[in-house]
Design an enzyme around this catalytic site. Structure first.
Site, PDB file in Angstrom:
ATOM      1  N   HIS A 182      12.119  54.629  11.458  1.00 31.03           N
ATOM      2  CA  HIS A 182      13.277  55.435  11.068  1.00 31.03           C
ATOM      3  C   HIS A 182      14.251  55.447  12.241  1.00 31.03           C
ATOM      4  O   HIS A 182      13.845  55.315  13.404  1.00 31.03           O
ATOM      5  CB  HIS A 182      12.861  56.872  10.767  1.00 31.03           C
ATOM      6  CG  HIS A 182      12.105  57.030   9.498  1.00 31.03           C
ATOM      7  ND1 HIS A 182      12.186  58.183   8.751  1.00 31.03           N
ATOM      8  CD2 HIS A 182      11.238  56.218   8.843  1.00 31.03           C
ATOM      9  CE1 HIS A 182      11.411  58.072   7.687  1.00 31.03           C
ATOM     10  NE2 HIS A 182      10.824  56.889   7.727  1.00 31.03           N
TER      11      HIS A 182
ATOM     12  N   GLU B 199      15.891  57.843  13.757  1.00 32.49           N
ATOM     13  CA  GLU B 199      15.632  58.864  14.769  1.00 32.49           C
ATOM     14  C   GLU B 199      14.437  58.505  15.650  1.00 32.49           C
ATOM     15  O   GLU B 199      14.483  58.643  16.873  1.00 32.49           O
ATOM     16  CB  GLU B 199      15.354  60.231  14.128  1.00 32.49           C
ATOM     17  CG  GLU B 199      16.435  60.745  13.231  1.00 32.49           C
ATOM     18  CD  GLU B 199      16.191  60.420  11.768  1.00 32.49           C
ATOM     19  OE1 GLU B 199      15.955  59.227  11.430  1.00 32.49           O
ATOM     20  OE2 GLU B 199      16.243  61.347  10.944  1.00 32.49           O
TER      21      GLU B 199
ATOM     22  N   CYS C 168      13.915  63.619   8.194  1.00 26.08           N
ATOM     23  CA  CYS C 168      12.758  63.811   7.334  1.00 26.08           C
ATOM     24  C   CYS C 168      11.691  64.581   8.122  1.00 26.08           C
ATOM     25  O   CYS C 168      11.828  64.786   9.324  1.00 26.08           O
ATOM     26  CB  CYS C 168      12.221  62.453   6.872  1.00 26.08           C
ATOM     27  SG  CYS C 168      11.352  61.541   8.180  1.00 26.08           S
TER      28      CYS C 168
ATOM     29  N   CYS D  49      10.396  62.655  11.293  1.00 27.56           N
ATOM     30  CA  CYS D  49      11.364  62.629  12.385  1.00 27.56           C
ATOM     31  C   CYS D  49      11.572  64.023  12.969  1.00 27.56           C
ATOM     32  O   CYS D  49      11.776  64.170  14.175  1.00 27.56           O
ATOM     33  CB  CYS D  49      12.672  62.016  11.919  1.00 27.56           C
ATOM     34  SG  CYS D  49      12.487  60.251  11.554  1.00 27.56           S
TER      35      CYS D  49
END
Length: 150
Positions: A53, A55, A83, A86
């Protein structure tokens, strides 16, 4: 100090890189003051890894660059609400400020009411959403519209 929108525009450039690769267009920037420490974009499909992801990638790069896991002097700018995974990484990295663009009512750690950022006796970052929200939201909506039309 640079305006928050400047960093979010850089995160949008990262998100467009993901978009161009057929990835969900999420981009992230970690800055220390006015200095950009790391940038990243979502690359789960191309990297074939659930952890890739934007992040998480930006946190990984920032930790490498700064030589430690505590990013307590940094700020995270991300085009989509983090999410739960993260959010956990953000808390663990001790990032004190998060700015995000589009809200994610389905999977967002804040909008879905998961409380990761507000757990008792845990690190609690300051969070501001809706930064360049329309631009961030448009990119995501356009991506999924094109995906559905295929």
């Amino acid at each position: 100090m640079r305006p928050v929108e400047d960093f979010m525009r850089i995160a949008l450039i990262e998100a467009k890189k993901a978009y161009d690769l057929g990835e969900v267009p999420v981009g992230a920037v970690i800055a220390k003051g006015d200095e950009i420490i790391s940038t990243a974009f979502n690359r789960r499909e191309t990297g074939k890894n659930a952890l890739y992801h934007a992040e998480a990638e930006a946190i990984f790069k920032a930790c490498e660059r700064l030589g430690g896991w505590r990013l307590w002097e940094c700020t995270l700018y991300v085009t989509l609400e983090p999410c739960p995974m993260c959010a956990g990484a953000i808390v663990n990295a001790r990032i004190p400020k998060i700015y995000f663009g589009a809200y994610d009512n389905k999977n967002g750690a804040i909008s879905a009411g998961l409380g990761i950022f507000t757990m008792p006796d845990n690190f609690r970052p300051e969070i501001t959403g809706g930064i360049l929200e329309n631009e961030c939201q448009y990119l995501i909506k356009d991506f999924f519209k094109k995906l559905r039309n295929r």
